[in-house]
Motif scaffolding. Structure first.
Motif, PDB file in Angstrom:
ATOM      1  N   LEU A  77      10.763  -2.444  -8.831  1.00 43.40           N
ATOM      2  CA  LEU A  77       9.548  -2.627  -9.633  1.00 43.40           C
ATOM      3  C   LEU A  77       8.421  -3.216  -8.790  1.00 43.40           C
ATOM      4  CD1 LEU A  77      10.987  -3.923 -13.022  1.00 43.40           C
ATOM      5  CD2 LEU A  77       9.780  -1.765 -12.624  1.00 43.40           C
ATOM      6  N   ALA A  78       8.740  -4.234  -8.011  1.00 46.96           N
ATOM      7  CA  ALA A  78       7.720  -4.863  -7.168  1.00 46.96           C
ATOM      8  C   ALA A  78       7.219  -3.888  -6.105  1.00 46.96           C
ATOM      9  CB  ALA A  78       8.270  -6.136  -6.522  1.00 46.96           C
ATOM     10  N   ASP A  79       8.136  -3.190  -5.438  1.00 46.98           N
ATOM     11  CA  ASP A  79       7.736  -2.247  -4.399  1.00 46.98           C
ATOM     12  C   ASP A  79       6.874  -1.123  -4.961  1.00 46.98           C
ATOM     13  OD1 ASP A  79       8.971  -3.547  -2.305  1.00 46.98           O
ATOM     14  OD2 ASP A  79      10.582  -2.072  -2.062  1.00 46.98           O
ATOM     15  N   THR A  80       7.273  -0.578  -6.087  1.00 50.46           N
ATOM     16  CA  THR A  80       6.526   0.534  -6.671  1.00 50.46           C
ATOM     17  C   THR A  80       5.138   0.088  -7.104  1.00 50.46           C
ATOM     18  OG1 THR A  80       8.565   1.640  -7.355  1.00 50.46           O
ATOM     19  CG2 THR A  80       6.531   2.292  -8.487  1.00 50.46           C
ATOM     20  N   GLU A  81       5.041  -1.095  -7.691  1.00 49.78           N
ATOM     21  CA  GLU A  81       3.719  -1.578  -8.079  1.00 49.78           C
ATOM     22  C   GLU A  81       2.842  -1.793  -6.848  1.00 49.78           C
ATOM     23  OE1 GLU A  81       1.484  -4.951 -10.778  1.00 49.78           O
ATOM     24  OE2 GLU A  81       3.473  -4.239 -11.359  1.00 49.78           O
ATOM     25  N   ARG A  82       3.422  -2.272  -5.758  1.00 47.88           N
ATOM     26  CA  ARG A  82       2.659  -2.433  -4.514  1.00 47.88           C
ATOM     27  C   ARG A  82       2.117  -1.086  -4.028  1.00 47.88           C
ATOM     28  NH1 ARG A  82       6.709  -6.378  -2.726  1.00 47.88           N
ATOM     29  NH2 ARG A  82       5.618  -8.339  -2.443  1.00 47.88           N
ATOM     30  N   VAL A  83       2.984  -0.092  -4.015  1.00 42.66           N
ATOM     31  CA  VAL A  83       2.581   1.233  -3.551  1.00 42.66           C
ATOM     32  C   VAL A  83       1.502   1.805  -4.466  1.00 42.66           C
ATOM     33  CG1 VAL A  83       3.360   3.627  -3.259  1.00 42.66           C
ATOM     34  CG2 VAL A  83       4.752   1.741  -2.371  1.00 42.66           C
ATOM     35  N   MET A  84       1.703   1.721  -5.764  1.00 44.29           N
ATOM     36  CA  MET A  84       0.734   2.272  -6.711  1.00 44.29           C
ATOM     37  C   MET A  84      -0.590   1.501  -6.656  1.00 44.29           C
ATOM     38  SD  MET A  84       2.109   4.896  -7.947  1.00 44.29           S
ATOM     39  CE  MET A  84       3.754   5.581  -7.899  1.00 44.29           C
ATOM     40  N   SER A  85      -0.536   0.205  -6.447  1.00 42.14           N
ATOM     41  CA  SER A  85      -1.764  -0.585  -6.325  1.00 42.14           C
ATOM     42  C   SER A  85      -2.538  -0.207  -5.063  1.00 42.14           C
ATOM     43  CB  SER A  85      -1.459  -2.082  -6.307  1.00 42.14           C
ATOM     44  OG  SER A  85      -1.056  -2.507  -7.573  1.00 42.14           O
ATOM     45  N   TYR A  86      -1.826   0.040  -3.986  1.00 41.38           N
ATOM     46  CA  TYR A  86      -2.486   0.491  -2.763  1.00 41.38           C
ATOM     47  C   TYR A  86      -3.156   1.843  -2.994  1.00 41.38           C
ATOM     48  CZ  TYR A  86      -3.244   2.244   1.934  1.00 41.38           C
ATOM     49  OH  TYR A  86      -3.807   2.787   3.054  1.00 41.38           O
ATOM     50  N   ARG A  87      -2.431   2.745  -3.637  1.00 33.61           N
ATOM     51  CA  ARG A  87      -3.012   4.040  -3.964  1.00 33.61           C
ATOM     52  C   ARG A  87      -4.241   3.869  -4.862  1.00 33.61           C
ATOM     53  NH1 ARG A  87       2.507   7.478  -5.354  1.00 33.61           N
ATOM     54  NH2 ARG A  87       3.181   7.742  -3.184  1.00 33.61           N
ATOM     55  N   LEU A  88      -4.134   2.976  -5.824  1.00 31.42           N
ATOM     56  CA  LEU A  88      -5.251   2.696  -6.738  1.00 31.42           C
ATOM     57  C   LEU A  88      -6.452   2.154  -5.961  1.00 31.42           C
ATOM     58  CD1 LEU A  88      -4.817   0.992 -10.165  1.00 31.42           C
ATOM     59  CD2 LEU A  88      -6.787   0.548  -8.766  1.00 31.42           C
ATOM     60  N   LEU A  89      -6.217   1.264  -5.032  1.00 30.69           N
ATOM     61  CA  LEU A  89      -7.294   0.734  -4.192  1.00 30.69           C
ATOM     62  C   LEU A  89      -7.991   1.865  -3.455  1.00 30.69           C
ATOM     63  CD1 LEU A  89      -8.816  -1.611  -2.733  1.00 30.69           C
ATOM     64  CD2 LEU A  89      -6.945  -1.583  -1.061  1.00 30.69           C
ATOM     65  N   ARG A  90      -7.220   2.732  -2.840  1.00 29.12           N
ATOM     66  CA  ARG A  90      -7.799   3.851  -2.086  1.00 29.12           C
ATOM     67  C   ARG A  90      -8.599   4.760  -3.006  1.00 29.12           C
ATOM     68  NH1 ARG A  90      -4.734   5.139   2.831  1.00 29.12           N
ATOM     69  NH2 ARG A  90      -6.122   6.951   2.904  1.00 29.12           N
ATOM     70  N   ALA A  91      -8.029   5.111  -4.155  1.00 23.77           N
ATOM     71  CA  ALA A  91      -8.730   5.991  -5.093  1.00 23.77           C
ATOM     72  C   ALA A  91     -10.004   5.327  -5.601  1.00 23.77           C
ATOM     73  CB  ALA A  91      -7.817   6.364  -6.263  1.00 23.77           C
ATOM     74  N   SER A  92      -9.910   4.075  -6.002  1.00 31.39           N
ATOM     75  CA  SER A  92     -11.060   3.390  -6.599  1.00 31.39           C
ATOM     76  C   SER A  92     -12.212   3.223  -5.618  1.00 31.39           C
ATOM     77  CB  SER A  92     -10.648   2.026  -7.160  1.00 31.39           C
ATOM     78  OG  SER A  92     -10.369   1.102  -6.121  1.00 31.39           O
ATOM     79  N   ARG A  93     -11.919   3.199  -4.339  1.00 36.34           N
ATOM     80  CA  ARG A  93     -12.956   3.054  -3.318  1.00 36.34           C
ATOM     81  C   ARG A  93     -13.507   4.407  -2.867  1.00 36.34           C
ATOM     82  NH1 ARG A  93     -12.150  -1.698  -5.104  1.00 36.34           N
ATOM     83  NH2 ARG A  93     -11.794  -3.438  -3.680  1.00 36.34           N
ATOM     84  N   GLY A  94     -12.928   5.483  -3.414  1.00 32.86           N
ATOM     85  CA  GLY A  94     -13.414   6.814  -3.072  1.00 32.86           C
ATOM     86  C   GLY A  94     -12.819   7.396  -1.806  1.00 32.86           C
ATOM     87  N   ASP A  95     -11.725   6.833  -1.327  1.00 32.54           N
ATOM     88  CA  ASP A  95     -11.070   7.329  -0.116  1.00 32.54           C
ATOM     89  C   ASP A  95     -10.282   8.585  -0.472  1.00 32.54           C
ATOM     90  OD1 ASP A  95      -9.550   7.822   2.149  1.00 32.54           O
ATOM     91  OD2 ASP A  95      -9.012   5.728   2.455  1.00 32.54           O
ATOM     92  N   GLU A  96     -10.653   9.693   0.121  1.00 37.92           N
ATOM     93  CA  GLU A  96     -10.001  10.964  -0.184  1.00 37.92           C
ATOM     94  C   GLU A  96      -9.009  11.386   0.893  1.00 37.92           C
ATOM     95  OE1 GLU A  96     -12.982  13.815  -1.285  1.00 37.92           O
ATOM     96  OE2 GLU A  96     -13.596  12.619  -3.009  1.00 37.92           O
ATOM     97  N   THR A  97      -8.599  10.443   1.728  1.00 35.60           N
ATOM     98  CA  THR A  97      -7.567  10.728   2.716  1.00 35.60           C
ATOM     99  C   THR A  97      -6.248  10.960   1.985  1.00 35.60           C
ATOM    100  OG1 THR A  97      -8.672   9.217   4.255  1.00 35.60           O
ATOM    101  CG2 THR A  97      -6.396   9.848   4.772  1.00 35.60           C
ATOM    102  N   PRO A  98      -5.580  12.073   2.263  1.00 36.37           N
ATOM    103  CA  PRO A  98      -4.321  12.352   1.558  1.00 36.37           C
ATOM    104  C   PRO A  98      -3.280  11.247   1.779  1.00 36.37           C
ATOM    105  CG  PRO A  98      -5.090  14.313   2.686  1.00 36.37           C
ATOM    106  CD  PRO A  98      -5.963  13.168   3.157  1.00 36.37           C
ATOM    107  N   LEU A  99      -2.615  10.887   0.692  1.00 34.72           N
ATOM    108  CA  LEU A  99      -1.554   9.876   0.724  1.00 34.72           C
ATOM    109  C   LEU A  99      -0.212  10.560   0.471  1.00 34.72           C
ATOM    110  CD1 LEU A  99      -3.420   7.241  -1.435  1.00 34.72           C
ATOM    111  CD2 LEU A  99      -2.886   7.032   0.989  1.00 34.72           C
ATOM    112  N   ALA A 100       0.767  10.196   1.257  1.00 29.00           N
ATOM    113  CA  ALA A 100       2.103  10.787   1.121  1.00 29.00           C
ATOM    114  C   ALA A 100       2.869  10.121  -0.019  1.00 29.00           C
ATOM    115  CB  ALA A 100       2.867  10.611   2.428  1.00 29.00           C
ATOM    116  N   GLY A 101       3.923  10.775  -0.431  1.00 27.00           N
ATOM    117  CA  GLY A 101       4.847  10.168  -1.388  1.00 27.00           C
ATOM    118  C   GLY A 101       5.677   9.105  -0.681  1.00 27.00           C
ATOM    119  N   PHE A 102       6.593   8.497  -1.431  1.00 23.68           N
ATOM    120  CA  PHE A 102       7.496   7.528  -0.808  1.00 23.68           C
ATOM    121  C   PHE A 102       8.874   7.679  -1.442  1.00 23.68           C
ATOM    122  CE2 PHE A 102       6.430   5.193  -4.580  1.00 23.68           C
ATOM    123  CZ  PHE A 102       7.439   4.261  -4.789  1.00 23.68           C
ATOM    124  N   SER A 103       9.887   7.289  -0.702  1.00 21.62           N
ATOM    125  CA  SER A 103      11.260   7.395  -1.174  1.00 21.62           C
ATOM    126  C   SER A 103      11.696   6.058  -1.766  1.00 21.62           C
ATOM    127  CB  SER A 103      12.194   7.776  -0.026  1.00 21.62           C
ATOM    128  OG  SER A 103      13.542   7.614  -0.428  1.00 21.62           O
TER     129      SER A 103
END
Length: 171
Positions: free
Chosen positions: A67-93
């Motif tokens: 739960l903690a790891d997934t929220e970290r990953v999703m929050s990072y993705r959210l940060l990138r999206a919210s700032r307008g960064d369109e660099t492709p982000l990979a999935g994670f295992s």
């Protein structure tokens, strides 16, 4: 923030998480969820933390770490999206993350504190977003994903796992 993302703002495999989010103020829902999660974890013993409901399934401690790891990953993705960064982000295992973390060596209390710290950080990020940032997207694992969708995924993902915890780990 009181909206849900449209279906095209996230990958289809997140549909269950997003649609499980009730209507209402998203930040308030995240705060309430954090409080409810912390209250539920206060009662979890170390024995319960080590429990696996079936061979090959994660221990409760591993679920908490996930739960903690997934929220970290999703929050990072959210940060990138919210700032307008369109660099492709990979999935994670998630399996690789759990295997690499050795969550079973930590106490339930440590994992509870970590989960709380991650949510505090997520709420801090979300509370500072300007209105227009919520609809910005980043390509995540090949699909344009909005900041709003990622916030809903965080909430829905934890909601899903809390249900599993209550049904299979601490019932």
């Amino acid at each position: 923030m009181r909206m849900r993302p449209e279906a095209g703002q996230y990958a289809a495999h997140f549909e269950g998480y997003v649609t499980s989010v009730p209507e209402g103020d998203l930040l308030q829902l995240l705060r309430e969820q954090a409080a409810a999660t912390q209250a539920a974890l206060e009662l979890v013993t170390e024995e319960q933390g080590a429990y696996r409901y079936a061979p090959g399934k994660w221990s409760l401690k591993e679920v908490l770490g996930h739960l903690a790891d997934t929220e970290r990953v999703m929050s990072y993705r959210l940060l990138r999206a919210s700032r307008g960064d369109e660099t492709p982000l990979a999935g994670f295992s998630e399996e690789l993350f759990v295997q690499g973390a050795s969550f079973d060596r930590l106490s339930v209390k440590q994992l509870q504190q970590e989960l709380s710290a991650v949510r505090t950080s997520t709420l801090s990020l979300l509370s500072g977003l300007p209105e227009e940032a919520w609809s910005r997207t980043s390509p995540v694992n090949g699909h344009a994903t909005s900041a709003l969708a990622l916030a809903c995924i965080i909430l829905g993902h934890e909601k899903h796992h809390l249900k599993v915890i209550q049904e299979r780990y601490v019932s």
